[in-house]
Design a protein around this motif. Structure first.
Motif, PDB file in Angstrom:
ATOM      1  N   LEU A  37      35.251 -67.733 -70.019  1.00  0.00           N
ATOM      2  CA  LEU A  37      36.574 -66.744 -69.648  1.00  0.00           C
ATOM      3  C   LEU A  37      37.657 -66.878 -70.233  1.00  0.00           C
ATOM      4  N   ARG A  56      26.894 -78.451 -62.235  1.00  0.00           N
ATOM      5  CA  ARG A  56      28.306 -78.161 -61.892  1.00  0.00           C
ATOM      6  C   ARG A  56      28.297 -77.496 -60.475  1.00  0.00           C
ATOM      7  N   ASN A  71      36.494 -60.690 -58.722  1.00  0.00           N
ATOM      8  CA  ASN A  71      36.370 -61.903 -59.321  1.00  0.00           C
ATOM      9  C   ASN A  71      37.535 -62.384 -59.891  1.00  0.00           C
ATOM     10  N   VAL A 119      39.163 -67.618 -57.439  1.00  0.00           N
ATOM     11  CA  VAL A 119      38.567 -66.639 -56.314  1.00  0.00           C
ATOM     12  C   VAL A 119      38.838 -67.159 -54.828  1.00  0.00           C
ATOM     13  N   ASN A 164      38.621 -74.010 -61.773  1.00  0.00           N
ATOM     14  CA  ASN A 164      37.768 -73.145 -62.271  1.00  0.00           C
ATOM     15  C   ASN A 164      37.879 -71.640 -62.061  1.00  0.00           C
ATOM     16  N   ASN A 165      37.227 -70.679 -62.484  1.00  0.00           N
ATOM     17  CA  ASN A 165      37.429 -69.144 -61.877  1.00  0.00           C
ATOM     18  C   ASN A 165      36.784 -68.986 -60.321  1.00  0.00           C
ATOM     19  N   PHE A 166      35.716 -69.778 -60.298  1.00  0.00           N
ATOM     20  CA  PHE A 166      35.338 -69.567 -58.927  1.00  0.00           C
ATOM     21  C   PHE A 166      36.326 -70.196 -57.778  1.00  0.00           C
ATOM     22  N   ASN A 198      29.889 -64.395 -58.021  1.00  0.00           N
ATOM     23  CA  ASN A 198      30.511 -63.228 -58.745  1.00  0.00           C
ATOM     24  C   ASN A 198      31.436 -63.753 -59.694  1.00  0.00           C
ATOM     25  N   PRO A 199      32.442 -64.820 -59.201  1.00  0.00           N
ATOM     26  CA  PRO A 199      33.406 -65.366 -60.312  1.00  0.00           C
ATOM     27  C   PRO A 199      32.691 -65.850 -61.400  1.00  0.00           C
ATOM     28  N   LEU A 200      31.542 -66.182 -61.421  1.00  0.00           N
ATOM     29  CA  LEU A 200      31.150 -66.530 -62.731  1.00  0.00           C
ATOM     30  C   LEU A 200      30.913 -65.587 -63.588  1.00  0.00           C
ATOM     31  N   THR A 201      30.808 -65.857 -64.806  1.00  0.00           N
ATOM     32  CA  THR A 201      30.624 -64.583 -65.806  1.00  0.00           C
ATOM     33  C   THR A 201      29.093 -64.178 -65.720  1.00  0.00           C
ATOM     34  N   HIS A 259      36.266 -76.852 -59.266  1.00  0.00           N
ATOM     35  CA  HIS A 259      37.220 -77.624 -60.274  1.00  0.00           C
ATOM     36  C   HIS A 259      36.661 -77.643 -61.600  1.00  0.00           C
TER      37      HIS A 259
END
Lengths: 242, 283, 496
Positions: free
Chosen positions: C299, B48, C251, C78, C73-75, B113-116, C66
């Protein structure tokens, strides 16, 4: 009684010396075969270029005439220098020798230009110059490392465990090029100016001999030798002018 | 009796069959902090997030690689820039996780960093499957970084002497602007042109931003680039002095720079320029 | 004698077409399952956002930002919260090759079928003598275009971002969907960012970046719902004009925003959503969300919002002779503001590949808005504030980066009817909506995007026309009966 003992003395002496002579008798030398030959080229090799060391005055002043590049170094009678010739098959290699091999950085050059060694053998790298060098062997199979070696610092001790042809460079002095040739065999040689090599001390058997030149790659030959036999194997590389 | 044997045989047989179906046990794993990452989960995150640059085989030949400078990391070579371990050794799992989390400033490698943390640990586990070296070698032992010495003028001045003596200026330039005499011809291990760090730009290095990070950078070297390790030739206390001096080359409000500026304004005539003809330190 | 088909010719034709569509879908699914991983409404104001220009700028595939574009998505969240910046000191446009242009186009050519019942239709087509209005079903199908987004977004400089999004309907009738400047990371802090212009409200579940495209499915009912009959034009999903102060943790696990907006539902030119002059009022939107790391599950995020606004109840006017004996009355400015609010909570939960998004919302309008009378008059007796409660549960199943199934169930219940609906059934104005679909992304690269989109949606609106506008211009035949409206859509959604 005394007379009998006296008679024994020379006998004892004879026996003593005979035993000593027997114990210390030197073993006969191993029956070693030899594969020797010459490495030459056909065609036109590229002209070696003079190296401009003006960016490093401490090195430039060590050479009265400019040093030439060394990727295709030729000698009289179309000979090729710096070709590593070694047994690639038929020789089990054995443990790494305890002697170290030495690599010098002098006059901003690598000496020798091509340094063969056995896998696991200790390599000592010296900086004999007034300037810093960083020694950066570009290994792909072995680990790639990069160390600074300022003028006057201790030699770097290292070794390579896997056979590989490793280009060596100094990033500070981009004209410096050399090779570590790590081999599995103790039977190897680097051709000199006359292109000749000699692989000695080979037991009888069938061998594959490989010649490697840094620009032209490898060539192989199969050679079978009997005990203490000397055979010739010559290699000819096709040279291109670039 | 016969049925008992039959049942036992069947049970054993079934058990063996099951055992054969179970996962083979030691799939590539990573240990980041208290987390255990596994490569199977990491693979789907790699497809991904990472595959566009690093490529499906992890060799840095992703579809975007031709348009990126510096090029994406080739994981098959197992050579990594930012480590806590000595030059030529494999990084620890924490080193890899730090690289993924921090990203590489001024490059196309973002901060993930936004990944867990679990996702990043899984990615680290998967990255290690690209090179066989992870199976044969163990990661190096992280270098010991002693407590930082005090930031004093003495330290900064001594660091300046080291900068001269270790010939850092040959690549980084006398003022650390990446314009030393050897800078223009530098190439990395893939023969791509590369520039030395210019200390006057920004506040972050590729491998961190603290004094500890700076210490670690030149003591472990930046593998894959011309930057060598100085661990064999600089003592730890001297290394801290060099760190303090390097801070004066950056355009940031640091105590080191304040000390240097004060000294430079008062003792301008005593300062020998850094470079080939400097009297102190040779060459 | 040749055997006759037991079913009518028209029905046969439809069966064949339906079978053809299903076969195509099955074929595509089958091929995709074995394919190696490839290296990824006519509702005028409802468009959806995914921007390959960013992928081109940073060399990342669409899937990096995405879950399945356009959903973030979270990335990606941000990245968006940072003002479309990666924070690698290379975000400013000066670092881009001059040939890079931050522009993206998106449109979805499609085949669709719409069907709405309980509409007042002439019993004799043409409405000749003897024709009466009867309850009829209007159905239409064919190949069609969606609206188009032509948007530019990115950075003007480090920490100064912008969006310019002119958007058109399928007839190339244009309007500004979004246009704003944002000052990011003020004083070096991610907690202080200021956005100015026309923009989407900061909602946890974005309607602009969701996976639905059909007429009836391509909107959240609750994001555009006002109890039928009220004079409130507000839609929570409509982009608004104003200023937003927002902040987020590094984040984006914690996010907040406070916005002050004009009370014109985002219509420029001092005009309201009804086309009448807007008032001089200002609305406030507050939003907050917090994410939790649930290890290998993914998340989890929950959030809440509150929107407090006001709308006019009468106009300042000017009545002048019109030159042919009569007078014309011009409306000038909306006056007599009366308040309303919307409040809700939402969640975004991941169970590995399954994403669940519940949302609950409550709406309350002032009784004057429900009565439609000037605030200077007295409220008629029995006039109550119109109120409604609604929500949806949406689910996505991400098979992998290139295949996603999605579905949604939604309902709205009117808890209090406005005065104007006196005499109507108590469940007048209730809504039930069901949608499901599948998207396949045959390519997942960083230069452009393509998705095969298939969707089915059906909405039941009690006694009023569906919010999708299907049947608009028509009257509901009976306000006592539900109006069922369904959409089937198959389209190619591409994004360059």
């Amino acid at each position: 009684m005394n007379r009998k003992l006296l008679c024994l003395l020379p006998a004892a002496a004879v026996i003593f010396y005979a035993v000593k002579a027997g114990a210390g008798a030197p073993t006969p030398p191993p029956a070693g075969g030899t594969i020797s030959g010459k490495v030459t080229y056909t065609g036109t090799p590229p002209k070696m270029k003079p190296i401009d060391m003006s960016k490093e005055p401490t090195c430039a002043k060590q050479h009265s005439t400019p040093v030439m590049t060394e990727n295709v170094t030729t000698g009289p009678d179309s000979s090729l220098q710096y070709v590593v010739v070694y047994i690639s098959e038929g020789d089990s290699g054995g443990a790494a020798p305890t002697e170290t091999v030495r690599y010098d950085q002098r006059g901003c050059q690598y000496l020798p230009h091509v340094l063969p060694m056995q896998a696991g053998q200790v390599l000592q790298i010296f900086n004999d110059d007034q300037t810093s060098h960083n020694i950066h062997p570009l290994a792909k199979v072995n680990p790639e490392w990069n160390k600074s070696q300022p003028s006057g610092s201790l030699p770097i001790d290292t070794k390579y465990d896997k056979p590989e042809f490793i280009p060596v460079k100094c990033n500070i002095h981009p004209w410096m090029h050399g090779y570590f040739v790590v081999l599995n065999t103790s039977h190897y040689a680097v051709t000199g100016q006359d292109g000749s090599f000699s692989l000695k001390g080979l037991p009888a058997g069938k061998y594959t001999v490989t010649a490697w030149q840094e620009q032209y790659g490898t060539q192989t030959q199969e050679v079978t030798i009997g005990a203490s036999e000397t055979k010739t194997a010559n290699f000819t590389f096709k040279a291109l002018p670039y | 009796m016969k049925t008992k044997i039959a049942i036992t045989t069947m049970t054993v047989g079934l058990a063996l069959l099951f055992a054969a179906q179970l996962p083979s046990g030691s799939a590539q794993e990573s240990h980041v902090g208290t987390l255990t990452g596994n490569a199977a989960s990491g693979k789907q995150y790699y497809k991904r997030y990472c595959i566009g640059c690093h490529g499906p085989s992890g060799d840095g030949q992703g579809e975007n690689a031709p348009w990126i400078d510096p090029k994406p990391r080739d994981f098959t070579a197992a050579t990594f820039k930012c480590r806590s371990t000595p030059t030529g050794t494999l990084p620890t799992d924490d080193d890899l996780d730090n690289a993924v989390t921090r990203g590489f400033v001024t490059t196309n490698m973002p901060s993930w960093n936004p990944l867990t943390p679990q996702q990043r640990a899984d990615l680290v586990a998967y990255i290690k499957t690209f090179s066989p070296r992870w199976k044969t070698d163990k990661p190096g032992i992280p270098i010991h970084i002693p407590a930082e010495t005090a930031v004093t003028l003495q330290s900064v001045l001594h660091g300046r002497e080291l900068f001269q003596k270790m010939e850092c200026w040959k690549c980084h330039g006398p003022a650390g602007h990446g314009d030393g005499p050897s800078a223009a011809t530098l190439t990395d291990s893939k023969d791509q042109p590369i520039r030395p760090y210019n200390f006057s730009t920004g506040s972050r290095f590729k491998c961190g931003e603290t004094n500890q990070d700076l210490y670690r950078i030149f003591m472990t070297g930046v593998d894959g680039t011309p930057m060598p390790s100085f661990a064999d030739v600089i003592q730890p206390n001297d290394a801290w002095d060099l760190v303090h001096f390097l801070r004066t080359l950056q355009e940031m409000h640091t105590p080191e720079l304040a000390l240097w500026k004060k000294y430079a304004s008062e003792h301008a005539s005593e300062i020998k320029p850094i470079g080939p003809d400097a009297a102190s330190g040779g060459n | 004698m040749p055997r006759r088909f037991p079913i009518g010719a028209i029905a046969l034709r439809w069966s064949l077409i339906a079978a053809f569509c299903v076969a195509c879908l099955l074929l595509l699914v089958t091929f995709n399952r074995h394919a190696p991983t490839a290296q990824a409404a006519p509702l005028p104001s409802l468009h959806v956002r995914a921007i390959p220009a960013f992928a081109r700028k940073y060399g990342l595939p669409c899937s990096a930002c995405h879950t399945a574009w356009p959903e973030l998505n979270n990335f990606g969240q941000v990245f968006r919260d940072n003002g479309y910046q990666l924070g690698n000191e290379r975000d400013s446009p000066i670092w881009q090759n001059p040939s890079y242009f931050p522009i993206t186009f998106r449109i979805t050519p499609n085949w669709h079928r719409e069907s709405t019942n309980n509409l007042a239709v002439d019993s004799i087509p043409g409405g000749g003598p003897g024709s009466t209005l009867v309850a009829g079903t209007v159905q239409q199908n064919g190949f069609d275009l969606s609206g188009m987004d032509l948007w530019s977004a990115g950075t003007l400089y480090k920490n100064i971002s912008f969006v310019l999004l002119p958007s058109s309907d399928q007839n190339a009738s244009w309007h500004f969907e979004s246009a704003f400047v944002r000052f990011d990371n003020i004083k070096g802090s991610s907690w202080f960012n200021v956005k100015f212009g026309k923009f989407e409200l900061d909602n946890l579940i974005s309607e602009k970046r969701f996976l639905f495209l059909s007429n009836n499915g391509g909107l959240y009912q609750g994001y555009h719902y006002d109890v039928p009959g009220t004079i409130n034009d507000f839609g929570y999903g409509d982009n608004q004009l104003g200023v937003e102060i927002a902040g987020h943790s590094k984040n984006s696990y914690t996010r907040y925003s406070v916005s002050v907006l004009s009370s014109n539902d985002g219509n420029p030119g001092f005009v309201s959503g009804f086309g009448t002059p807007a008032n001089r009022g200002y609305d406030v939107n507050l939003a907050f969300s917090q994410a939790f790391n649930a290890g290998s599950l993914g998340l989890q995020r929950i959030g809440a919002f509150a929107y407090i606004g006001e709308r006019p109840t009468y106009f300042e006017t000017s009545t002048t002779p019109d030159g042919s004996g009569g007078t014309t009355t011009l409306q000038l400015v909306g006056l007599g503001n009366k308040p309303f609010y919307r409040a809700g909570v939402a969640g975004d939960f991941f169970l590995k590949k399954l994403e669940l998004m519940p949302m609950f919302m409550y709406g309350h309008d002032n009784p004057y808005l429900g009565a439609g009378i000037s605030s200077t008059s007295a409220l008629p007796p029995g006039a109550k504030p119109p109120a409604w409660a609604g929500g949806f549960m949406e689910g996505h199943y991400y098979v992998n980066t290139q295949n996603v199934f999605f579905a949604r169930v939604e309902r709205i219940d009117v808890s209090q009817q406005p005065f104007v609906n006196a005499g109507f059934p108590t469940d007048y104005g209730n809504v039930r909506a069901y949608s499901f679909g599948y998207r396949w992304y045959p390519i997942m690269f960083s230069r452009a995007g393509l998705a095969l989109h298939s969707e089915y949606s059906i909405v039941k609106s009690n006694g009023f026309l569906p919010l999708s506008g299907d049947g608009s211009g028509l009257q509901v035949f009976s306000t006592a009966n539900p109006v069922w409206s369904s959409s089937v859509m198959l389209g190619f959604d591409f994004d360059f």
